[in-house]
Design a protein around this motif. Structure first.
Motif, PDB file in Angstrom:
ATOM      1  N   ARG A 107      84.666  23.615  86.729  1.00  0.00           N
ATOM      2  CA  ARG A 107      84.391  24.482  87.883  1.00  0.00           C
ATOM      3  C   ARG A 107      85.047  23.995  89.166  1.00  0.00           C
ATOM      4  N   ASP A 108      85.860  22.957  89.090  1.00  0.00           N
ATOM      5  CA  ASP A 108      86.457  22.364  90.282  1.00  0.00           C
ATOM      6  C   ASP A 108      87.977  22.505  90.297  1.00  0.00           C
ATOM      7  N   VAL A 109      88.518  22.493  91.506  1.00  0.00           N
ATOM      8  CA  VAL A 109      89.958  22.497  91.710  1.00  0.00           C
ATOM      9  C   VAL A 109      90.310  21.288  92.560  1.00  0.00           C
ATOM     10  N   TYR A 110      91.256  20.480  92.096  1.00  0.00           N
ATOM     11  CA  TYR A 110      91.666  19.270  92.810  1.00  0.00           C
ATOM     12  C   TYR A 110      93.087  19.455  93.337  1.00  0.00           C
ATOM     13  N   ARG A 111      93.320  18.899  94.528  1.00  0.00           N
ATOM     14  CA  ARG A 111      94.628  19.060  95.170  1.00  0.00           C
ATOM     15  C   ARG A 111      95.185  17.693  95.570  1.00  0.00           C
ATOM     16  N   ILE A 112      96.413  17.428  95.144  1.00  0.00           N
ATOM     17  CA  ILE A 112      97.152  16.244  95.581  1.00  0.00           C
ATOM     18  C   ILE A 112      98.311  16.717  96.444  1.00  0.00           C
ATOM     19  N   THR A 113      98.390  16.227  97.673  1.00  0.00           N
ATOM     20  CA  THR A 113      99.456  16.611  98.599  1.00  0.00           C
ATOM     21  C   THR A 113     100.280  15.384  98.941  1.00  0.00           C
ATOM     22  N   GLU A 114     101.595  15.509  98.826  1.00  0.00           N
ATOM     23  CA  GLU A 114     102.479  14.385  99.104  1.00  0.00           C
ATOM     24  C   GLU A 114     103.833  14.902  99.563  1.00  0.00           C
ATOM     25  N   PRO A 115     104.618  14.068 100.271  1.00  0.00           N
ATOM     26  CA  PRO A 115     105.959  14.500 100.694  1.00  0.00           C
ATOM     27  C   PRO A 115     106.850  14.784  99.483  1.00  0.00           C
ATOM     28  N   VAL A 116     107.719  15.780  99.643  1.00  0.00           N
ATOM     29  CA  VAL A 116     108.695  16.088  98.585  1.00  0.00           C
ATOM     30  C   VAL A 116     109.942  15.254  98.872  1.00  0.00           C
ATOM     31  N   LYS A 117     110.095  14.147  98.140  1.00  0.00           N
ATOM     32  CA  LYS A 117     111.233  13.252  98.324  1.00  0.00           C
ATOM     33  C   LYS A 117     112.108  13.292  97.077  1.00  0.00           C
ATOM     34  N   LEU A 118     113.249  13.938  97.205  1.00  0.00           N
ATOM     35  CA  LEU A 118     114.152  14.104  96.066  1.00  0.00           C
ATOM     36  C   LEU A 118     115.547  13.633  96.464  1.00  0.00           C
ATOM     37  N   ASN A 119     116.027  12.600  95.801  1.00  0.00           N
ATOM     38  CA  ASN A 119     117.345  12.032  96.106  1.00  0.00           C
ATOM     39  C   ASN A 119     118.400  12.718  95.236  1.00  0.00           C
ATOM     40  N   ALA A 209      94.936   8.232  91.867  1.00  0.00           N
ATOM     41  CA  ALA A 209      94.080   7.288  91.133  1.00  0.00           C
ATOM     42  C   ALA A 209      92.719   7.904  90.832  1.00  0.00           C
ATOM     43  N   ASN A 210      92.150   8.581  91.817  1.00  0.00           N
ATOM     44  CA  ASN A 210      90.840   9.207  91.604  1.00  0.00           C
ATOM     45  C   ASN A 210      90.929  10.414  90.675  1.00  0.00           C
ATOM     46  N   LEU A 211      92.055  11.131  90.724  1.00  0.00           N
ATOM     47  CA  LEU A 211      92.228  12.261  89.806  1.00  0.00           C
ATOM     48  C   LEU A 211      92.276  11.768  88.361  1.00  0.00           C
ATOM     49  N   LYS A 212      92.985  10.682  88.138  1.00  0.00           N
ATOM     50  CA  LYS A 212      93.039  10.121  86.783  1.00  0.00           C
ATOM     51  C   LYS A 212      91.644   9.728  86.315  1.00  0.00           C
ATOM     52  N   LYS A 213      90.833   9.181  87.228  1.00  0.00           N
ATOM     53  CA  LYS A 213      89.465   8.806  86.871  1.00  0.00           C
ATOM     54  C   LYS A 213      88.648  10.041  86.485  1.00  0.00           C
ATOM     55  N   VAL A 214      88.844  11.153  87.207  1.00  0.00           N
ATOM     56  CA  VAL A 214      88.140  12.400  86.896  1.00  0.00           C
ATOM     57  C   VAL A 214      88.478  12.853  85.475  1.00  0.00           C
ATOM     58  N   PHE A 215      89.753  12.782  85.116  1.00  0.00           N
ATOM     59  CA  PHE A 215      90.165  13.226  83.781  1.00  0.00           C
ATOM     60  C   PHE A 215      89.697  12.260  82.690  1.00  0.00           C
ATOM     61  N   ILE A 216      89.659  10.979  82.983  1.00  0.00           N
ATOM     62  CA  ILE A 216      89.139  10.010  82.004  1.00  0.00           C
ATOM     63  C   ILE A 216      87.648  10.246  81.775  1.00  0.00           C
ATOM     64  N   GLU A 266     105.433  15.130  85.009  1.00  0.00           N
ATOM     65  CA  GLU A 266     105.554  13.882  85.776  1.00  0.00           C
ATOM     66  C   GLU A 266     105.200  12.742  84.827  1.00  0.00           C
ATOM     67  N   LEU A 267     106.189  12.298  84.080  1.00  0.00           N
ATOM     68  CA  LEU A 267     105.955  11.382  82.961  1.00  0.00           C
ATOM     69  C   LEU A 267     105.375  10.053  83.415  1.00  0.00           C
ATOM     70  N   SER A 268     105.803   9.568  84.566  1.00  0.00           N
ATOM     71  CA  SER A 268     105.306   8.266  85.037  1.00  0.00           C
ATOM     72  C   SER A 268     103.834   8.326  85.441  1.00  0.00           C
ATOM     73  N   GLU A 269     103.285   9.530  85.610  1.00  0.00           N
ATOM     74  CA  GLU A 269     101.886   9.683  86.003  1.00  0.00           C
ATOM     75  C   GLU A 269     101.003  10.087  84.818  1.00  0.00           C
ATOM     76  N   ALA A 270     101.501   9.949  83.606  1.00  0.00           N
ATOM     77  CA  ALA A 270     100.727  10.331  82.418  1.00  0.00           C
ATOM     78  C   ALA A 270      99.424   9.538  82.345  1.00  0.00           C
ATOM     79  N   ILE A 271      98.357  10.231  81.972  1.00  0.00           N
ATOM     80  CA  ILE A 271      97.050   9.590  81.837  1.00  0.00           C
ATOM     81  C   ILE A 271      96.978   8.887  80.487  1.00  0.00           C
ATOM     82  N   LYS A 272      96.585   7.623  80.499  1.00  0.00           N
ATOM     83  CA  LYS A 272      96.456   6.849  79.279  1.00  0.00           C
ATOM     84  C   LYS A 272      95.011   6.960  78.765  1.00  0.00           C
ATOM     85  N   TYR A 273      94.818   7.879  77.821  1.00  0.00           N
ATOM     86  CA  TYR A 273      93.470   8.054  77.266  1.00  0.00           C
ATOM     87  C   TYR A 273      93.165   6.931  76.281  1.00  0.00           C
ATOM     88  N   PRO A 274      91.876   6.576  76.129  1.00  0.00           N
ATOM     89  CA  PRO A 274      91.476   5.510  75.209  1.00  0.00           C
ATOM     90  C   PRO A 274      91.871   5.830  73.769  1.00  0.00           C
TER      91      PRO A 274
END
Length: 274
Positions: A107-119, A209-216, A266-274
């Motif tokens: 029932r929740d929606v989470y938002r992550i906001t960050e600068p768009v930095k693309l080289n 970090a907190n979003l990953k905790k929510v999904f775990i 975003e492969l580097s941000e993949a959640i590592k499930y147990p």
């Protein structure tokens, strides 16, 4: 000599007029459609296909599934009935060059906001794609190497998902592993316009970090709300008879599914499930 100077002056004027006309045409709001093909499981050959929409309005943009755009359009026009949408790959990019990514869980929606930095690295290679003259560019983004093709014939510095910042619209993208691919299908000037962040409930700002905790936490006990009675749900068999849910078996099946979904964009941000 005077004739040559006049001709040169006329060419410059024509070039400026042409540039102004082109800029004026594409500075307006537009809807750009993409076909998206991707792999949820890196160990499988199976792919998922989605039709995606990029809305460009007032210098900002929104990228999300066409299915959700259709649901939002219905609701904005007054529809009160039930409609199933799709919130995958939901991104809004604003004028301040920041991007917001939205994650929908229960029932929740989470938002992550960050600068768009693309080289971006623009290459010399050119090709004709979808009827446009395009140029190649490459970029590394969160664990993936991407190849992009953009066209200056549509001078909008936009593209699928979080990608933007090239001197023209990105019409094609593919990562080096062959897991994700975006292909341009159409550009429309007439479309149903609405507020870009028309999301309910109100999104909750959260850190990665907190979003990953929510999904775990969800992975560990995905049916906690049902078991506690906070969420009412009826379970029926094939004949429509009420049955008592086997939460242990349901949890096991869902956890297996979540572990297979191991190939995020975003492969580097993949959640590592147990």
């Amino acid at each position: 000599m005077k004739i040559k100077n006049k001709m040169r002056h006329c060419k410059i004027v024509i070039a400026f007029v042409f540039f102004f006309v082109i800029q004026n045409i594409y500075s307006q709001d537009m809807r750009i459609n993409y076909d998206m093909i991707y792999k949820e499981d890196s160990l499988s050959t199976e792919t998922v296909a989605k039709k995606m929409v990029l809305l460009v309005q007032n210098g900002e943009s929104k990228f999300y599934p066409e299915k959700q755009y259709e649901v939002d359009s219905l609701r904005a026009s007054g529809f009160k009935g039930f409609a199933v949408g799709d919130h995958d790959f939901y991104v809004i990019k604003n004028k301040q060059n920041t991007g917001s990514k939205y994650y929908f869980l229960l029932r929740d929606v989470y938002r992550i906001t960050e600068p768009v930095k693309l080289n971006w690295k623009i290459q010399k290679e050119t090709a004709k794609k979808y009827g446009y003259t395009c140029q190649k560019a490459t970029v590394d983004y969160k664990g993936r190497k991407w190849e992009a093709w953009f066209t200056q014939e549509i001078p909008v510095q936009e593209g699928p998902y979080i990608f933007k910042g090239l001197p023209g619209l990105i019409v094609y993208m593919k990562d080096a592993a062959g897991s994700y691919e975006f292909s341009f299908t159409a550009l429309k000037k007439n479309f149903y316009k609405m507020e870009l962040e028309n999301i309910s409930p109100k999104p909750l700002d959260i850190s990665l970090a907190n979003l990953k905790k929510v999904f775990i936490d969800y992975y560990n006990d995905p049916f906690r709300e049902m078991k506690s009675g906070n969420v009412k749900a009826k379970f029926k068999d094939e004949k429509g008879n009420d049955v008592e849910p086997d939460f242990k078996e349901m949890t096991k099946n869902l956890q297996n599914s979540l572990r297979k979904n191991n190939n995020p964009i975003e492969l580097s941000e993949a959640i590592k499930y147990p």
